[in-house]
Design an enzyme around this catalytic site. Structure first.
Site, PDB file in Angstrom:
ATOM      1  CB  SER A 198     -28.511  -5.680  58.682  1.00  0.00           C
ATOM      2  OG  SER A 198     -28.599  -6.004  60.058  1.00  0.00           O
ATOM      3  CE  LYS A 199     -29.521  -7.907  63.385  1.00  0.00           C
ATOM      4  NZ  LYS A 199     -29.973  -7.129  64.506  1.00  0.00           N
TER       5      LYS A 199
END
Ligand SMILES: *Cc1c(COP(=O)(O)O)cnc(C)c1O
Length: 400
Positions: A198-199
């Site tokens: 998700s980063k």
């Protein structure tokens, strides 16, 4: 003031139905570099090409002398704390408004998380509360750059220096962020990053430690490489270490994703500023305060606050978020306070003999009533999409 329209959650027409941009963004470059890594046959171990390139590029990106790649962002914090001299039983002050890993990375080796409350208008670690939380057992402060916004590194740096504490930056959400023009990570003694899917910089899983201190870089490298030393022999283990290495395939993905970072950051910055301006005009809605010393904001999350009366009128913040989702906006309620996490508190109790209680009313109130999130991919959309977000927030808040 618009005329009140029926909420989509009550059968009205939604503000939008089009999806926001998918994540991750990838293309031929990722394919080419991953294939190169595959064909090189050097998938892991030491003596690699792309991993070295990533570490050098990442250190440069954050104005740090050293970067040490590791398996994920959680272990990056653990190894940075250990390399900075924190040991079992030592207290580590951190904010409760963060991902659970900030605390569990300390608990992994028996260090004790101590939660100090956040500032109401930034949801970042409050330096005044840090001062109050210091005891003779305190060894380190972990500043978390939540949402991609650097915490107050001037004040935290001053406190850490005056009290002889290590200052570690959990920059898992802040790749590319800058404070006073300097890349986050090595403003403190060390900083840690996550490349979890998700980063903002993503290789599926992965992590990095950056530092300007050679001693921390060497120790962290050793801990992540079975206790070896950089120029030593294969079976020369001078520390107790483990295997927390990244693979060459992850390094290939990171090299490719890094070429996209600058443009993505510029898009997020443009859209976040626009949303700030649009939401500031909605009654009862407040964009997060941005310290002028934040010269680059990573915008991993776009957070805003609603007046507690609005959450109450909706029947709770979760309901307010549900109304926004029905309008086609992927809003989220975000964290629950880590200072109240029973598993974390019980583990501290096992280590110290006493289950602690923490008083963090600002964090509690933000989680319960005020903070609403949009994830970074929403900020990769176009200008018209930001107007949709603001229209939906206005529609929902006016209808309550
Ligand atoms: C993602 C994240 C971590 C942990 O990173 P992983 O790579 O998932 O282990 C730690 N701290 C914060 C603030 C995070 O957002």
């Amino acid at each position: 003031m618009g005329t009140t329209q029926a909420l989509a959650s009550r059968g009205g027409a939604p503000v939008r139905t089009a999806p926001f941009p998918a994540w991750p963004v990838f293309g031929e470059l990722e394919e080419r570099l991953v294939l190169e890594a595959l064909r090189s046959g050097k998938w892991g171990g030491v003596g690699r090409d792309k991993l070295v390139e990533v570490e050098e590029a990442f250190a440069r990106l954050h104005d740090a002398k050293y970067a040490v790649s590791v398996a994920n962002g959680t272990i990056a914090i653990t190894l940075a704390l250990k390399a900075a001299g924190v040991g079992p039983g030592d207290e580590v002050i951190m904010p409760p408004y963060t991902f659970v890993a900030t605390a569990t990375s300390a608990l992994l080796f028996g260090a004790i998380p101590v939660f100090a409350d956040v500032e109401a208008d930034t949801l970042l670690l409050d330096p005044e509360r840090v001062e109050e939380a210091i005891t003779p057992r305190t060894k380190a402060i972990v500043a978390v750059h939540i949402a991609g916004a650097p915490a107050n590194m001037d004040r935290l740096g001053e406190i850490a220096a005056r009290r002889g504490l290590a200052l570690i930056e959990d920059a898992a959400q802040a790749v590319g962020a800058r404070w006073n023009g300097i890349g986050v990570g090595a403003i403190g003694d060390a900083g840690t990053f996550s490349f979890q899917s998700s980063k903002n910089l993503n290789s599926g899983e992965g992590g990095m430690i950056v530092t300007n201190r050679e001693d921390i870089a060497d120790l962290a490298w050793s801990y992540a490489n079975a206790g070896r030393v950089r120029e030593g022999a294969w079976y020369q283990h001078e520390n107790v270490g483990w295997n927390f290495r990244l693979t060459e395939l992850q390094a290939a993905l990171l090299l490719a994703q890094m070429t996209r970072l600058g443009e993505q950051m510029a898009t997020r910055e443009r859209n976040a500023s626009l949303l700030d301006a649009l939401l500031a005009d909605v009654a009862g809605v407040c964009p997060m305060k941005r310290d002028p010393r934040i010269t680059e904001h990573a915008h991993h999350l776009y957070m805003f606050r609603v007046a507690p009366e609005l959450a109450r009128a909706a029947g709770g913040k979760a309901e307010l978020v549900r109304h926004l989702q029905a309008e086609g906006i992927p809003a989220a309620s975000g964290y629950v306070p880590l200072s109240g996490n029973q598993a974390v508190l019980a583990e501290i109790g096992k280590l110290t003999g006493t289950v602690p209680t923490f008083d963090c009313p600002v964090c509690d109130n933000a989680c319960e009533n005020e903070a609403i999130w949009l994830t970074q991919n929403v900020l990769l959309a176009g200008e018209a999409d930001m107007h949709d977000v603001a229209r939906a927030v206005r529609k929902v808040t006016e209808a309550l």
